[in-house]
Design an enzyme around this catalytic site. Structure first.
Site, mmCIF file in Angstrom:
data_model
loop_
_atom_site.group_PDB
_atom_site.id
_atom_site.type_symbol
_atom_site.label_atom_id
_atom_site.label_comp_id
_atom_site.label_asym_id
_atom_site.label_seq_id
_atom_site.Cartn_x
_atom_site.Cartn_y
_atom_site.Cartn_z
ATOM 1 N N SER A 27 0.837 -1.198 0.000
ATOM 2 C CA SER A 27 0.000 0.000 0.000
ATOM 3 C C SER A 27 0.877 1.257 0.000
ATOM 4 C CB SER A 27 -0.974 -0.037 1.179
ATOM 5 O OG SER A 27 -1.990 0.922 1.030
ATOM 6 N N HIS A 76 -3.895 -1.832 -4.450
ATOM 7 C CA HIS A 76 -5.311 -2.193 -4.275
ATOM 8 C C HIS A 76 -6.103 -2.026 -5.575
ATOM 9 C CE1 HIS A 76 -4.153 -2.069 -0.098
ATOM 10 N NE2 HIS A 76 -3.985 -0.763 -0.116
#
Length: 255
Positions: A144, A179
């Protein structure tokens, strides 16, 4: 992009060979998965059989629960020496911090707020030290925000809604979007940003996948979940984008 400059070598002396710069973008790991496949893959790519692995939880504000997750996951692995980089309650002076980071074989950066991560690192000089560590062979990786930070720019929710952050360490040319498949709006928003030139061409990582770069070039892509992948996203004709999937090896699959 920061290029490495080699010092001149005097005639008659052996030329030192610089290790390659290696970075890994992770779509999972100890904080999201139970099987440990992506973490084991990272450890196996270290330069040593018993790597020193430093977790950098800066993007989460050094969240205690996140740190404990890391310690629980990596203490159970006998083939590594885990440690944690604390910056919000920093105890190391400049020399000690440099020695600590340059001694690591792997620096594993956690998720959270990409913009805050970069700001804190720059305040403490960690950005320069990680670049130096990378030049000396340390594997840099993260999930992330910990994937976003290595590139020239990224796709982030650091400011609330999804937006472009044309800022990063620049160790990986282009941009990154994490993501890619799991958060609503990620894929169309990132594609639109690349098509409009708000972000340079880059790499989109779906949850469950990971990719290793050697000197800025993807050299291995893997996935712990069938269907999860890594994509090269570039501007295409007619104001659109071109999206190309990298071949991914399924981890844990029998040969």
């Amino acid at each position: 992009m920061f290029a490495r400059v080699s010092a001149p070598v005097q005639e008659g002396t052996a030329m030192a060979v610089e290790p390659p710069q290696r970075l890994a973008l992770l779509g999972g790991g100890f904080s999201t998965d139970d099987d440990g496949l992506l973490d084991d893959w990272v450890l196996a790519r270290s330069r040593t059989s018993r790597p020193k692995v430093c977790f950098a939880p800066t993007a989460s504000g050094d969240a205690p629960a996140y740190i404990e997750q890391f310690r629980t996951a990596f203490r159970s692995r006998p083939a590594c020496e885990p440690s944690v980089l604390h910056l919000f309650r920093r105890e190391l002076d400049g020399d000690a911090l440099r020695s600590f980071l340059l001694a690591q074989d792997v620096v594993y950066v956690g998720g959270g707020n990409t913009a805050n991560l970069l700001a804190v690192w720059r305040t403490h000089g960690v950005d320069r030290l990680l670049r130096e560590a990378c030049d000396h062979g340390t594997l840099l990786c993260g999930i992330s925000a910990g994937a976003n930070c290595w590139a020239e720019g990224s796709h982030t929710d650091s400011f609330g809604p999804l937006t472009c952050l044309p800022d990063g360490l620049g160790l990986l040319p282009g941009s990154v979007c994490p993501h890619y498949d799991s958060e609503p709006g990620r894929r169309p928003s990132y594609r639109a940003a690349v098509a409009a030139g708000q972000l340079p061409s880059g790499w989109a990582v779906e949850d469950g996948a990971a990719v290793l770069f050697t000197d800025g070039v993807p050299t291995e892509a893997v996935t712990r979940a069938r269907g999860a992948g890594v994509y090269r996203v570039e501007p295409g004709g007619g104001g659109g984008v071109s999206e190309r999937a990298l071949p991914c090896r399924l981890l844990g699959a029998s040969s």
